[in-house]
Scaffold this motif. Structure first.
Motif, PDB file in Angstrom:
ATOM      1  N   GLU A  88       0.829  -1.207   0.000  1.00 11.71           N
ATOM      2  CA  GLU A  88       0.000   0.000   0.000  1.00 11.71           C
ATOM      3  C   GLU A  88       0.861   1.253   0.000  1.00 11.71           C
ATOM      4  O   GLU A  88       0.557   2.245  -0.672  1.00 11.71           O
ATOM      5  CB  GLU A  88      -0.930  -0.011   1.212  1.00 11.71           C
ATOM      6  CG  GLU A  88      -2.051  -1.029   1.141  1.00 11.71           C
ATOM      7  CD  GLU A  88      -2.926  -0.997   2.371  1.00 11.71           C
ATOM      8  OE1 GLU A  88      -4.115  -0.642   2.238  1.00 11.71           O
ATOM      9  OE2 GLU A  88      -2.413  -1.318   3.465  1.00 11.71           O
TER      10      GLU A  88
ATOM     11  N   LYS B 261       2.124   1.802  -3.409  1.00 13.59           N
ATOM     12  CA  LYS B 261       1.073   2.319  -4.288  1.00 13.59           C
ATOM     13  C   LYS B 261       0.920   3.824  -4.120  1.00 13.59           C
ATOM     14  O   LYS B 261       0.841   4.567  -5.115  1.00 13.59           O
ATOM     15  CB  LYS B 261      -0.253   1.624  -3.964  1.00 13.59           C
ATOM     16  CG  LYS B 261      -1.412   2.075  -4.849  1.00 13.59           C
ATOM     17  CD  LYS B 261      -2.745   1.655  -4.275  1.00 13.59           C
ATOM     18  CE  LYS B 261      -3.077   2.490  -3.035  1.00 13.59           C
ATOM     19  NZ  LYS B 261      -4.468   2.229  -2.555  1.00 13.59           N
ATOM     20  N   TRP B 262       0.883   4.283  -2.870  1.00 18.32           N
ATOM     21  CA  TRP B 262       0.733   5.713  -2.615  1.00 18.32           C
ATOM     22  C   TRP B 262       1.969   6.486  -3.051  1.00 18.32           C
ATOM     23  O   TRP B 262       1.862   7.600  -3.567  1.00 18.32           O
ATOM     24  CB  TRP B 262       0.452   5.957  -1.129  1.00 18.32           C
ATOM     25  CG  TRP B 262      -0.951   5.646  -0.750  1.00 18.32           C
ATOM     26  CD1 TRP B 262      -1.400   4.594  -0.020  1.00 18.32           C
ATOM     27  CD2 TRP B 262      -2.102   6.406  -1.105  1.00 18.32           C
ATOM     28  NE1 TRP B 262      -2.756   4.631   0.109  1.00 18.32           N
ATOM     29  CE2 TRP B 262      -3.229   5.744  -0.539  1.00 18.32           C
ATOM     30  CE3 TRP B 262      -2.317   7.568  -1.832  1.00 18.32           C
ATOM     31  CZ2 TRP B 262      -4.524   6.212  -0.694  1.00 18.32           C
ATOM     32  CZ3 TRP B 262      -3.614   8.038  -1.986  1.00 18.32           C
ATOM     33  CH2 TRP B 262      -4.696   7.364  -1.421  1.00 18.32           C
TER      34      TRP B 262
ATOM     35  N   TYR C 223       1.937   9.562  -5.817  1.00 19.03           N
ATOM     36  CA  TYR C 223       2.436  10.903  -5.524  1.00 19.03           C
ATOM     37  C   TYR C 223       3.747  11.204  -6.231  1.00 19.03           C
ATOM     38  O   TYR C 223       4.369  12.224  -5.972  1.00 19.03           O
ATOM     39  CB  TYR C 223       2.624  11.073  -4.013  1.00 19.03           C
ATOM     40  CG  TYR C 223       1.341  11.387  -3.282  1.00 19.03           C
ATOM     41  CD1 TYR C 223       0.733  12.631  -3.407  1.00 19.03           C
ATOM     42  CD2 TYR C 223       0.731  10.443  -2.458  1.00 19.03           C
ATOM     43  CE1 TYR C 223      -0.443  12.930  -2.744  1.00 19.03           C
ATOM     44  CE2 TYR C 223      -0.446  10.734  -1.785  1.00 19.03           C
ATOM     45  CZ  TYR C 223      -1.026  11.981  -1.936  1.00 19.03           C
ATOM     46  OH  TYR C 223      -2.190  12.269  -1.279  1.00 19.03           O
TER      47      TYR C 223
ATOM     48  N   LEU D 109       6.056   9.576   3.082  1.00 17.76           N
ATOM     49  CA  LEU D 109       4.607   9.732   2.984  1.00 17.76           C
ATOM     50  C   LEU D 109       3.973  10.298   4.245  1.00 17.76           C
ATOM     51  O   LEU D 109       2.774  10.623   4.236  1.00 17.76           O
ATOM     52  CB  LEU D 109       3.963   8.380   2.670  1.00 17.76           C
ATOM     53  CG  LEU D 109       4.254   7.801   1.287  1.00 17.76           C
ATOM     54  CD1 LEU D 109       3.727   6.376   1.194  1.00 17.76           C
ATOM     55  CD2 LEU D 109       3.633   8.657   0.192  1.00 17.76           C
TER      56      LEU D 109
ATOM     57  N   ILE E 187      -4.207  10.519   3.153  1.00 20.02           N
ATOM     58  CA  ILE E 187      -4.243   9.105   2.792  1.00 20.02           C
ATOM     59  C   ILE E 187      -5.198   8.336   3.693  1.00 20.02           C
ATOM     60  O   ILE E 187      -5.940   7.458   3.243  1.00 20.02           O
ATOM     61  CB  ILE E 187      -2.824   8.508   2.865  1.00 20.02           C
ATOM     62  CG1 ILE E 187      -1.939   9.121   1.764  1.00 20.02           C
ATOM     63  CG2 ILE E 187      -2.857   6.995   2.715  1.00 20.02           C
ATOM     64  CD1 ILE E 187      -0.487   8.710   1.835  1.00 20.02           C
TER      65      ILE E 187
END
Length: 222
Positions: A32, A35-36, A40, A55, A62
């Motif tokens: 995950e 993915k983020w 970004y 992040l 998120i």
């Protein structure tokens, strides 16, 4: 191990614990996080610890349960220049007669609605005169229904319709006045100055001086 070594170990554990508390995405899996990071524009191949740190400033968004599922995270593939170039050239041409035509139509609507509103108080008698042409049997039944439910409340229904209609048209005049402030009404600068103040103040009581100063400052900034 001496006391000094034990103290250093305890401090290290406390430091790691404090870091974990500050990193809000610790509960997310590595997949995950990757993915983020990709969404970004970050390095998705970085280690888990690096992803958590990178992040973390975005953690609130998120983890937001109300975040749209299709949030556009990646930069768009087009620019404002592309949008402007796609608009036909004639849309950017300012025509005085076209602008005055729209203003004239709106003023006609305002006058017509203003004249029509004078009949609201006499609407019940107008309805009665229309019913007079019906046969006696139909007239009695229609009058029973109308006199009970419709005719007494007719002005209360017509006034909101007038307010909405007249307000919509006057807002259109205000929009034209607003465009005068942006020099979009015509090629000549004199016409917008002549029409801006009376159009805006008479229709929506727009603060002309404040709007003029804001427009001037915006133009100067550009």
């Amino acid at each position: 191990m001496g006391k000094g070594g034990e103290q250093q170990t305890k401090n290290a554990k406390v430091s790691v614990s404090n870091t974990d508390q500050k990193l809000k995405l610790c509960k997310l899996s590595t997949e995950e996080l990757r993915k983020w990071a990709k969404a970004y524009g970050m390095n998705a191949e970085a280690s888990r610890d690096e992803l958590l740190v990178s992040l973390n400033p975005l953690a609130v968004g998120i983890l937001d349960p109300l975040r749209p599922a299709n949030l556009p995270l990646e930069p768009p593939t087009f620019t404002l220049t592309n949008i402007r170039d796609a608009i036909p050239a004639h849309c950017f041409k300012r025509n005085l007669f076209t602008s005055l035509g729209y203003l004239f139509i709106d003023l006609v609507y305002i006058a017509a609605l203003g004249y029509a509103v004078t009949y609201i108080s006499s609407a019940p008698s107008i309805v009665n005169s229309l019913i007079a042409g019906l046969s006696d049997e139909i007239k009695a039944e229609v009058m029973r229904v109308l006199s009970t439910y419709v005719i007494p409340n007719l002005p209360y229904a017509l006034w909101p319709i007038y307010w909405f209609s007249q307000g919509s048209v006057m807002t259109g005049v205000w929009v034209l006045a607003h465009e005068c402030g942006h020099q979009s009404f015509s090629e000549r600068a004199s016409w917008p100055k002549i029409l801006w103040e009376p159009s805006a103040t008479r229709c929506c009581w727009y603060p002309i001086i404040r709007g003029a100063s804001r427009t001037a400052s915006t133009t100067a900034t550009r």
